[in-house]
Design a protein around this motif. Structure first.
Motif, PDB file in Angstrom:
ATOM      1  N   SER A 156       4.601  -2.762  -4.440  1.00  0.00           N
ATOM      2  CA  SER A 156       6.058  -2.969  -4.376  1.00  0.00           C
ATOM      3  C   SER A 156       6.805  -1.672  -4.087  1.00  0.00           C
ATOM      4  CB  SER A 156       6.557  -3.608  -5.670  1.00  0.00           C
ATOM      5  OG  SER A 156       6.331  -2.692  -6.733  1.00  0.00           O
ATOM      6  N   ARG A 157       6.177  -0.528  -4.482  1.00  0.00           N
ATOM      7  CA  ARG A 157       6.852   0.757  -4.264  1.00  0.00           C
ATOM      8  C   ARG A 157       6.705   1.262  -2.824  1.00  0.00           C
ATOM      9  NH1 ARG A 157       4.940   4.186  -9.431  1.00  0.00           N
ATOM     10  NH2 ARG A 157       6.048   2.967 -11.007  1.00  0.00           N
ATOM     11  N   TRP A 158       5.757   0.680  -2.108  1.00  0.00           N
ATOM     12  CA  TRP A 158       5.439   1.209  -0.761  1.00  0.00           C
ATOM     13  C   TRP A 158       6.498   0.766   0.246  1.00  0.00           C
ATOM     14  CZ3 TRP A 158       3.154  -1.982   3.332  1.00  0.00           C
ATOM     15  CH2 TRP A 158       2.906  -1.254   4.511  1.00  0.00           C
ATOM     16  N   ASP A 159       6.900   1.739   1.086  1.00  0.00           N
ATOM     17  CA  ASP A 159       7.889   1.445   2.139  1.00  0.00           C
ATOM     18  C   ASP A 159       7.120   1.005   3.390  1.00  0.00           C
ATOM     19  OD1 ASP A 159       9.714   1.344   4.117  1.00  0.00           O
ATOM     20  OD2 ASP A 159      10.273   3.481   4.049  1.00  0.00           O
ATOM     21  N   PRO A 160       7.262  -0.268   3.792  1.00  0.00           N
ATOM     22  CA  PRO A 160       6.454  -0.762   4.924  1.00  0.00           C
ATOM     23  C   PRO A 160       6.734  -0.065   6.250  1.00  0.00           C
ATOM     24  CG  PRO A 160       8.059  -2.400   4.204  1.00  0.00           C
ATOM     25  CD  PRO A 160       8.157  -1.280   3.229  1.00  0.00           C
ATOM     26  N   ASP A 161       7.783   0.746   6.290  1.00  0.00           N
ATOM     27  CA  ASP A 161       8.033   1.477   7.542  1.00  0.00           C
ATOM     28  C   ASP A 161       7.201   2.758   7.632  1.00  0.00           C
ATOM     29  OD1 ASP A 161       9.749  -0.395   8.485  1.00  0.00           O
ATOM     30  OD2 ASP A 161      11.503   0.482   7.481  1.00  0.00           O
ATOM     31  N   THR A 162       6.523   3.077   6.523  1.00  0.00           N
ATOM     32  CA  THR A 162       5.663   4.278   6.539  1.00  0.00           C
ATOM     33  C   THR A 162       4.215   3.838   6.722  1.00  0.00           C
ATOM     34  OG1 THR A 162       5.352   4.165   4.161  1.00  0.00           O
ATOM     35  CG2 THR A 162       7.219   5.508   4.957  1.00  0.00           C
ATOM     36  N   PRO A 163       3.361   4.767   7.159  1.00  0.00           N
ATOM     37  CA  PRO A 163       1.952   4.388   7.326  1.00  0.00           C
ATOM     38  C   PRO A 163       1.338   3.931   5.998  1.00  0.00           C
ATOM     39  CG  PRO A 163       2.401   6.553   8.287  1.00  0.00           C
ATOM     40  CD  PRO A 163       3.640   6.181   7.518  1.00  0.00           C
ATOM     41  N   ALA A 164       0.311   3.125   6.083  1.00  0.00           N
ATOM     42  CA  ALA A 164      -0.350   2.590   4.886  1.00  0.00           C
ATOM     43  C   ALA A 164      -1.049   3.709   4.132  1.00  0.00           C
ATOM     44  CB  ALA A 164      -1.359   1.537   5.303  1.00  0.00           C
ATOM     45  N   PRO A 165      -0.679   3.926   2.867  1.00  0.00           N
ATOM     46  CA  PRO A 165      -1.345   5.000   2.111  1.00  0.00           C
ATOM     47  C   PRO A 165      -2.774   4.601   1.748  1.00  0.00           C
ATOM     48  CG  PRO A 165       0.405   3.967   0.799  1.00  0.00           C
ATOM     49  CD  PRO A 165       0.362   3.252   2.083  1.00  0.00           C
ATOM     50  N   ARG A 166      -3.672   5.522   1.929  1.00  0.00           N
ATOM     51  CA  ARG A 166      -5.088   5.230   1.673  1.00  0.00           C
ATOM     52  C   ARG A 166      -5.360   4.785   0.242  1.00  0.00           C
ATOM     53  NH1 ARG A 166      -9.579   8.589   4.960  1.00  0.00           N
ATOM     54  NH2 ARG A 166      -8.893   7.963   7.027  1.00  0.00           N
ATOM     55  N   PRO A 167      -4.767   5.466  -0.766  1.00  0.00           N
ATOM     56  CA  PRO A 167      -5.052   5.056  -2.152  1.00  0.00           C
ATOM     57  C   PRO A 167      -4.633   3.610  -2.416  1.00  0.00           C
ATOM     58  CG  PRO A 167      -3.946   7.166  -2.100  1.00  0.00           C
ATOM     59  CD  PRO A 167      -3.893   6.637  -0.712  1.00  0.00           C
ATOM     60  N   LEU A 168      -3.470   3.219  -1.858  1.00  0.00           N
ATOM     61  CA  LEU A 168      -3.001   1.841  -2.059  1.00  0.00           C
ATOM     62  C   LEU A 168      -3.964   0.846  -1.409  1.00  0.00           C
ATOM     63  CD1 LEU A 168      -0.915  -0.259  -2.911  1.00  0.00           C
ATOM     64  CD2 LEU A 168       0.339   0.187  -0.807  1.00  0.00           C
ATOM     65  N   LEU A 169      -4.366   1.188  -0.187  1.00  0.00           N
ATOM     66  CA  LEU A 169      -5.302   0.305   0.523  1.00  0.00           C
ATOM     67  C   LEU A 169      -6.594   0.170  -0.279  1.00  0.00           C
ATOM     68  CD1 LEU A 169      -5.754  -1.367   3.096  1.00  0.00           C
ATOM     69  CD2 LEU A 169      -6.780   0.648   4.134  1.00  0.00           C
ATOM     70  N   ARG A 170      -7.043   1.319  -0.818  1.00  0.00           N
ATOM     71  CA  ARG A 170      -8.281   1.300  -1.604  1.00  0.00           C
ATOM     72  C   ARG A 170      -8.133   0.384  -2.821  1.00  0.00           C
ATOM     73  NH1 ARG A 170      -8.765   6.517  -3.066  1.00  0.00           N
ATOM     74  NH2 ARG A 170      -9.126   7.119  -0.904  1.00  0.00           N
ATOM     75  N   MET A 171      -6.974   0.483  -3.488  1.00  0.00           N
ATOM     76  CA  MET A 171      -6.735  -0.356  -4.677  1.00  0.00           C
ATOM     77  C   MET A 171      -6.756  -1.847  -4.313  1.00  0.00           C
ATOM     78  SD  MET A 171      -3.666   1.695  -6.581  1.00  0.00           S
ATOM     79  CE  MET A 171      -3.493   0.638  -7.999  1.00  0.00           C
TER      80      MET A 171
END
Lengths: 383, 306
Positions: A176-191
């Motif tokens: 929910s904290r991630w801004d979809p206009d920014t690239p996908a953060p690796r840690p979030l993807l990993r989670m």
């Protein structure tokens, strides 16, 4: 020894130049089409899906039945039409042995040609698949991580919403904290992937497709579901269900290799069943080829798609159960999808094996009995 | 060896053979009749390809249909021209020899022997597709003989053969018949049969019209007296002399050739017994003696049309 002569004679009889040309076209046809698709699609080419589609539609749906009609009926019809059968029928060899040799020869030719068609198709569609065969997701399984995470953040379909709700609270918080206009953060993807892998590995079904009618569940997943899988098989099903929930975002873990392995096993079974059936037809009907073509491309094409138990009257229904293939999911609904929606259930593979074995044996036994009993003398030749 | 008892075979409304009763023993028998007479149906019944619609067909006292015990002892040369064109003559005969149960050790030798019998050794390794009609006929005969059968059924075996071939094959059939085999040859060409045998089965429109020695058959036909033509310089004198015998029905002088007299008799045996005596006693110089009724054509014509 005599049987060897009979088999050799039957093989020689089947291997006429005309039939060999037909066989060569049938072997190369699906591979050529796959090659055209591969060249046309370039980097977008999906070898596994192309193999699955063409194997289901062309190898099983066209090559196998037409081979069975041509060689199954041809095993008897040619000698009857040319009247050379008389040389065999007036020898001290029981008629059933003559016909059995012809059946074995037809089975060899149908199986070999069908297998070569599948192998040629597999060779043309082969590409090294990321994470090939593994059920767990990794970073390379995701086609477009940003779009994937964005979908999870704001689900645009009930099934994505359902999956999202089953992620851990911590992952959802990060998402929910991630801004979809920014690239996908690796840690979030990993989670996210860790959570999804837990769902895949859990010994329960990820979701029930019946609750999400908008989902297009591929044939092989549908078939696997009918087998009530446990453990690794259930994980494989969950992976395929997840792929179906995120079309075009999760790469398939299917490989051409494991599909081919299954097809190589099932094609000779199909050759045995169809071969026996069309051989039976040739022992009964004078122009079995025409009737055979009608049955192969009328009955066998449409009956498997019929709703209710009617589709159980087709050999193809059982072959599809044994060698299910994933076909591409299209946005538009075609006739086949409508029919598929009408008959979502598949046949358990144990039943498919039993029915195919029983059909083969019954058709063959009947053909042998009829051939032993019937007179094969054309009337115009008789006086 | 072969017996048919009131055997009939119908193809729907079409007659194959109708109420045929006969037995055939060792020796050469000709199955004679015009096309469509039922000869092939007869042979197909005997070779176990067809069952009789009614009646009974027995070969070696067994029903022949799909009977492997019968097939072991029977050789069949069908009328059809079809053969396995991409095989060689040798491989064709070898395959059928194997199917007939000839042991591998003896097979090649026997195939060579039978190819020699039909004079096909020189062409045995060529493709059948390249054979002439006569060669195809010979290879068909070879496959019928390869397993040394006791009964040999040959459906129009001389078709397509040249005169030399006909002579060779006729001699072969006669030789086989003298080996205590039953050789049944069908033909619709009368002179062919005349060269081969006097033992005939005459068929027409599915019915057996006559069976036995051509001469005996002829003698049975009372409605058609036996005719004999004698050519001699004293034809008128001989005619008068012969009319003294009660069994001579008529004596006619030929209008074109005054030296020829044709008599009619219902007792040809008695006539042939008496004729040499008369000729010697009265000093007739007989230039030619001909019995047109001994000709198969005549028998055939009488029986079929009579």
């Amino acid at each position: 020894m005599v049987d060897l002569y009979l088999l050799r004679n039957a093989l020689r009889d089947l291997a006429s130049a005309k039939r060999l040309v037909v066989a060569a076209i049938l072997i190369m046809g699906p591979a050529f089409i796959a090659l055209a698709i591969r060249l046309g699609m370039g980097s977008q080419f999906d070898g596994v899906l192309t193999y699955g589609t063409l194997a289901a539609l062309l190898v099983f749906g066209f090559v196998l039945p037409i081979l069975a009609v041509v060689f199954g009926t041809g095993a008897v019809s040619q000698e009857l039409e040319q009247r050379t059968m008389v040389y065999l029928l007036t020898r001290p060899v029981p008629r059933w042995r003559i016909l059995l040799a012809k059946y074995v020869a037809a089975w060899i030719v149908i199986s070999a040609t069908g297998l070569l068609a599948a192998l040629a198709l597999a060779a043309v569609t082969y590409q090294p698949t990321p994470g090939s065969g593994r059920t767990a997701l990794n970073r390379r399984s995701i086609v477009n991580p940003r779009k994937f995470l964005a979908q999870l953040q704001t689900p645009d379909s009930p099934v994505v919403d359902y999956v999202t709700q089953r992620l851990s609270a911590e992952t959802l918080e990060q998402l929910s904290r991630w801004d979809p206009d920014t690239p996908a953060p690796r840690p979030l993807l990993r989670m996210v992937l860790t959570d999804l892998n837990k769902l895949i590995a859990a010994d329960r079904r990820l979701y029930d497709p019946a609750d999400f009618p908008e989902i297009n569940v591929p044939d092989d997943a549908r078939q696997l579901m009918a087998e009530r899988p446990r453990g690794a098989a259930n994980a494989r099903l969950n992976r395929w269900l997840l792929e179906a929930a995120f079309p075009d975002l999760i790469r398939t873990n299917r490989t051409t290799g494991n599909k081919l392995y299954r097809d190589v096993l099932v094609l000779p079974v199909g050759a045995a069943a169809y071969g026996a059936f069309f051989l039976l037809l040739a022992t009964i009907l004078p122009r079995a080829l025409i009737t055979g073509l009608f049955l192969a491309f009328g009955w066998e094409s449409w009956v498997p798609m019929m709703p209710g138990n009617f589709r159980l009257l087709s050999v193809m229904t059982y072959l599809r159960a044994l060698a299910p293939h994933a076909r591409p999911q299209t946005a538009s609904t075609d006739m086949m999808q409508i029919f598929q929606a009408l008959s979502p259930d598949t046949v358990p593979s144990a039943l498919a094996w039993i029915v195919l074995a029983a059909t083969t044996m019954a058709a063959l036994a009947l053909a042998l009995a009829i051939f032993s009993y019937r007179e094969y003398v054309p009337r115009d030749d008789a006086t | 060896m072969i017996s048919l008892t009131r055997a009939s075979r119908w193809y729907g409304q079409v007659i194959g053979i109708n109420d045929v009763t006969c037995t055939i023993q060792a020796g050469l028998t000709a199955l004679l009749g015009p096309n469509g007479a039922g000869k092939s149906t007869f042979m197909k019944l005997v070779t176990g390809q067809l069952r009789p619609t009614t009646g009974d067909v027995r070969v070696f006292n067994q029903r022949p249909f799909a009977n492997t015990h019968v097939f072991r002892r029977i050789g069949y040369c069908p009328e059809i021209e079809a053969l396995y064109d991409d095989m060689t003559g040798r491989s064709f005969v070898t395959m059928l020899a194997a199917m007939a149960g000839i042991a591998r050790a003896k097979r090649a030798e026997r195939v060579d022997e039978v190819l020699g019998m039909v004079s096909m050794s020189h062409a045995a390794d060529r493709r059948i597709g390249g054979y002439s009609k006569g060669m195809r006929q010979r290879i068909k005969i070879a496959q019928a003989l390869v397993h040394d059968p006791e009964i040999i059924i040959l459906d129009e075996p001389l078709n397509g053969l040249d005169p030399v071939g006909r002579k060779e094959m006729t001699a072969l059939f006669l030789r086989l018949a003298t080996e205590n085999r039953c050789v049944l040859v069908s033909s619709h060409i009368l002179y062919e049969v005349e060269q081969m045998t006097r033992q005939i089965i005459l068929m027409d429109r599915g019915r057996l019209r006559a069976m036995g020695d051509v001469y005996q058959i002829r003698a049975l036909i009372d409605a058609h007296p036996h005719r004999v033509s004698i050519t001699t310089s004293r034809a008128r004198d001989l005619a008068r002399r012969l009319l003294e015998f009660p069994y001579i029905l008529s004596a006619t002088l030929d209008s074109a050739d005054a030296r020829q007299v044709t008599i009619e008799t219902r007792s040809p045996d008695a006539f042939y017994d008496d004729l040499p005596r008369i000729v010697l006693a009265d000093g007739y110089r007989v230039e030619e003696l001909d019995s047109p009724d001994n000709n198969l054509e005549a028998v055939f014509r009488y029986l079929v049309k009579g």
